[in-house]
Structure formats: C-alpha cells, structure tokens
Design a protein around this motif. Structure first.
Motif, PDB file in Angstrom:
ATOM      1  N   LEU A  88      46.265  77.733  41.666  1.00 51.77           N
ATOM      2  CA  LEU A  88      45.545  76.547  42.132  1.00 51.77           C
ATOM      3  C   LEU A  88      46.509  75.426  42.505  1.00 51.77           C
ATOM      4  O   LEU A  88      46.295  74.713  43.494  1.00 51.77           O
ATOM      5  CB  LEU A  88      44.568  76.073  41.058  1.00 51.77           C
ATOM      6  N   ARG A  89      47.583  75.275  41.732  1.00 52.12           N
ATOM      7  CA  ARG A  89      48.571  74.240  42.066  1.00 52.12           C
ATOM      8  C   ARG A  89      49.271  74.566  43.379  1.00 52.12           C
ATOM      9  O   ARG A  89      49.485  73.681  44.220  1.00 52.12           O
ATOM     10  CB  ARG A  89      49.604  74.104  40.934  1.00 52.12           C
ATOM     11  N   THR A  90      49.605  75.827  43.555  1.00 51.13           N
ATOM     12  CA  THR A  90      50.258  76.234  44.810  1.00 51.13           C
ATOM     13  C   THR A  90      49.321  76.022  45.988  1.00 51.13           C
ATOM     14  O   THR A  90      49.734  75.516  47.046  1.00 51.13           O
ATOM     15  CB  THR A  90      50.672  77.712  44.731  1.00 51.13           C
ATOM     16  N   ARG A  91      48.071  76.390  45.826  1.00 50.56           N
ATOM     17  CA  ARG A  91      47.103  76.212  46.905  1.00 50.56           C
ATOM     18  C   ARG A  91      46.955  74.745  47.269  1.00 50.56           C
ATOM     19  O   ARG A  91      46.884  74.385  48.458  1.00 50.56           O
ATOM     20  CB  ARG A  91      45.743  76.788  46.503  1.00 50.56           C
ATOM     21  N   ALA A  92      46.899  73.875  46.257  1.00 50.20           N
ATOM     22  CA  ALA A  92      46.750  72.442  46.518  1.00 50.20           C
ATOM     23  C   ALA A  92      47.937  71.900  47.315  1.00 50.20           C
ATOM     24  O   ALA A  92      47.769  71.069  48.216  1.00 50.20           O
ATOM     25  CB  ALA A  92      46.598  71.689  45.198  1.00 50.20           C
ATOM     26  N   LYS A  93      49.133  72.371  46.986  1.00 50.06           N
ATOM     27  CA  LYS A  93      50.317  71.924  47.722  1.00 50.06           C
ATOM     28  C   LYS A  93      50.268  72.387  49.176  1.00 50.06           C
ATOM     29  O   LYS A  93      50.640  71.642  50.100  1.00 50.06           O
ATOM     30  CB  LYS A  93      51.579  72.447  47.035  1.00 50.06           C
ATOM     31  N   ILE A  94      49.821  73.621  49.371  1.00 45.95           N
ATOM     32  CA  ILE A  94      49.714  74.143  50.741  1.00 45.95           C
ATOM     33  C   ILE A  94      48.683  73.341  51.539  1.00 45.95           C
ATOM     34  O   ILE A  94      48.928  72.944  52.688  1.00 45.95           O
ATOM     35  CB  ILE A  94      49.340  75.638  50.715  1.00 45.95           C
ATOM     36  N   LEU A  95      47.527  73.085  50.925  1.00 46.89           N
ATOM     37  CA  LEU A  95      46.486  72.319  51.605  1.00 46.89           C
ATOM     38  C   LEU A  95      46.962  70.901  51.935  1.00 46.89           C
ATOM     39  O   LEU A  95      46.679  70.370  53.014  1.00 46.89           O
ATOM     40  CB  LEU A  95      45.227  72.264  50.742  1.00 46.89           C
ATOM     41  N   TYR A 149      43.535  67.244  52.988  1.00 47.89           N
ATOM     42  CA  TYR A 149      42.899  66.127  52.306  1.00 47.89           C
ATOM     43  C   TYR A 149      42.706  64.934  53.233  1.00 47.89           C
ATOM     44  O   TYR A 149      41.759  64.161  53.068  1.00 47.89           O
ATOM     45  CB  TYR A 149      43.703  65.736  51.065  1.00 47.89           C
ATOM     46  N   LYS A 150      43.581  64.784  54.227  1.00 49.55           N
ATOM     47  CA  LYS A 150      43.398  63.713  55.203  1.00 49.55           C
ATOM     48  C   LYS A 150      42.193  63.986  56.089  1.00 49.55           C
ATOM     49  O   LYS A 150      41.476  63.068  56.498  1.00 49.55           O
ATOM     50  CB  LYS A 150      44.657  63.569  56.061  1.00 49.55           C
ATOM     51  N   ILE A 151      41.968  65.260  56.393  1.00 52.02           N
ATOM     52  CA  ILE A 151      40.849  65.623  57.266  1.00 52.02           C
ATOM     53  C   ILE A 151      39.533  65.623  56.497  1.00 52.02           C
ATOM     54  O   ILE A 151      38.524  65.047  56.964  1.00 52.02           O
ATOM     55  CB  ILE A 151      41.095  67.019  57.888  1.00 52.02           C
ATOM     56  N   MET A 152      39.515  66.238  55.323  1.00 50.35           N
ATOM     57  CA  MET A 152      38.276  66.436  54.589  1.00 50.35           C
ATOM     58  C   MET A 152      37.982  65.327  53.585  1.00 50.35           C
ATOM     59  O   MET A 152      36.875  65.237  53.046  1.00 50.35           O
ATOM     60  CB  MET A 152      38.305  67.774  53.850  1.00 50.35           C
ATOM     61  N   GLY A 153      38.977  64.480  53.336  1.00 56.34           N
ATOM     62  CA  GLY A 153      38.784  63.430  52.360  1.00 56.34           C
ATOM     63  C   GLY A 153      39.207  63.863  50.968  1.00 56.34           C
ATOM     64  O   GLY A 153      39.454  65.039  50.706  1.00 56.34           O
TER      65      GLY A 153
END
Length: 318
Positions: A296-303, A309-313
């Motif tokens: 989950l931490r790796t995924r968050a960094k990739i996203l 997060y800028k696009i989806m908020g």
C-alpha cells in the motif's frame, strides 16, 4: 445483560446526523435509550432541540463524566492523551463512561443510517464486533509503521460505523498501546488503527456486511464524484434492499444532508427484495500483514508520482 448505546457527535454534524439518528430511534426494537455524548453546553442545547420529539434519545455533556473522580480511565496518561486528541478518538473512551462492568456497549457513528426495523446483535463473550469495509483506512502510514515496529497486530478492513463489546475494555493494555505509538498526529483515522489493534487483541469478528453495510470509496465512485454526479445519483448506486445499517462514511455523509436523501433512502430500502438476509454469520477478523502494508505504501508513492492525488483530490496517506 444491560446495553449502552452511545453516539459521540457535535451539533455541527446535524445536517446528516439528524437523519441517521432519527432512523436509529425509529427502527431499533425495544425501548433502549440512545445516548448522545457531546462537548459543549451549546451542543447540548442544539441536540436537545433537534431530537426533542424522540424521548428515547438522551443528550449528555461528556466532560463532566470524564472528570468524575470515579472514572478509572483518568488514571491513565495514554487514555487522557487519546481523549484530548481528535474528537473521533473519543469513541474509544467516552461510551465506557456510561457503562458498568459487564455491560454491553454499542458505539455508533452519527453517519450510520438504519433503513428498517432491527435489533443489535448480542456480544457478551468478551470479544469485539466491528463493521467490514472494502478499502483499508489504517492511516496515517507513520502510525501504522509505529504499531508494527512495536509488534502490535492489526486487523484489516476495520470500519467503526458500529463497534460492540462488553465493558470495560482492557484499560491497562489500551493505555500501553497508545503510549507506545508516541506523539499521535491529530488525524481521525488513528481511531481505526486503535480499533484494529483491539480486534486482534480481543478476537471476535466483523458484523456480516450483507446486513451491516459500509460505503466503499472505490475508484469508480471517485470518478463519478469527480464528474459531478449529484448526491441523489451517488446514493442511487447503493443497494439497501437487505441491509440493517448503512454506514455513509467519508464523503458519503455529505449526501445525507441533501433535502431528498431521506425519501430516497426509504425508496431504496423498500425496493423489491427488501428483506434482510437470514443467514449472516460473523466473519473472523482478517490480519493486516506487513507485506500488504508495504504494498500500500508503494502504491501510494506511485500514485503520487503520477499526479493521482492532484487529479482526484485528497492527500497522499503519509
């Protein structure tokens, strides 16, 4: 076995809480009181006015209960820290102020809607019941890492729209847990981490999601929200035909403040097939593994690197 039903909230929650708490008072079988715990005399006044017609609802100021010399939790620095943190964390402490040893406690979020007549399940064996949710909200990552560093086992998929246990919780253990996590950031999701630790400590399981439903903030629903789908449109996507409770957590609670939300929810609950499932056993808690946490931490960094997060908020779950 005596049962205490407690809801922590401020009067600012009334735009959605009035619908949810009203549905609880209307549909809960028996004559059990529903206790609303709040923070200021002004909150007490506003909540009393809002629920004046609901005699089973009792509004209480929480601080005097906490400061009472007979409150055993005052002896614990960690529990004092927990209660003085984010207001959501008080759901871990304040309901026990109303309960005697051995009483069953039912903690309810003010954004849980009850679409039909029901009764809470009985939990008298010293274990814990929580609701189940599809995504993981064990945040922030820094606190989860601290828990793992101290050897604390956590349950996955924990939702605290409803929590049930026999009072009191293990205060010595809970105090040590909170102090071991260090200086906690004032973020509401920390509450979920503590409940997840209690789940693995106490045993028990999830209230079956076929009856006790939690709104899931899936990627598809994020896209719908970003596209400007109306509150009515978002609620229409929920299936309330067989559930006893619907936790409108996160952004979903805002939709319940829409003027037509109450009528729409009644319509959705009364759709064809609107009967709760008879066979809905408790599901055992699922451990949250360090391996999944690392993923989950790796995924968050990739996203974050992709600008998700800028696009989806929202903010990266640091």
């Amino acid at each position: 076995m005596p049962r205490i039903i407690a809801i922590n909230l401020a009067a600012s929650s009334l735009p959605y809480a009035s619908l949810c708490i009203g549905s609880l008072a209307e549909n809960l079988g028996g004559d059990e009181s529903i206790h609303l715990l709040t923070d200021t005399p002004r909150d007490v006044q506003q909540l009393c006015q809002a629920f004046a017609a609901r005699r089973r609802i009792k509004v209480l100021l929480a601080d005097p209960l906490w400061e009472d010399p007979s409150n055993p939790m005052r002896r614990y620095a960690g529990l004092e820290q927990l209660r003085r943190g984010h207001p959501c964390w008080r759901k871990l402490t304040d309901p026990m102020l109303l309960a005697g040893d051995g009483d069953e406690v039912v903690v309810v979020d003010p954004d849980v809607y009850f679409p039909r007549s029901f009764e809470f399940e009985t939990v008298g064996d010293g274990t814990l019941r929580l609701m189940w949710q599809k995504p993981n909200c064990l945040l922030p990552f820094s606190v989860v890492q601290s828990a793992f560093d101290h050897g604390v086992a956590l349950a996955d998929h924990t939702d605290i729209g409803i929590a049930q246990y026999r009072s009191p919780l293990d205060l010595d253990w809970l105090d040590r847990l909170v102090r071991s996590l260090g200086d906690l950031p004032r973020v509401m999701h920390v509450e979920s981490i503590v409940w997840a630790a209690l789940a693995m400590r106490m045993g028990g399981g999830y209230l079956n999601p076929r009856r006790w439903s939690c709104w899931a903030n899936t990627q598809w629903k994020r896209v719908l929200q970003k596209a400007g789908t109306s509150p009515r449109g978002m609620l229409n996507a929920e299936d309330l035909r067989t559930c006893l409770a619907f936790h409108a957590g996160g952004t979903a609670k805002r939709w319940l403040a829409d003027p037509g939300a109450g009528a729409l929810l009644e319509q959705l609950a009364g759709a064809p097939g609107g009967k709760p499932a008879e066979d809905a056993p408790v599901l055992p808690f699922v451990p949250f593994t360090p391996r999944k946490f690392r993923w989950l931490r790796t995924r968050a960094k990739i996203l974050q690197s992709m600008g998700y997060y800028k696009i989806m908020g929202g903010r990266p779950p640091g």
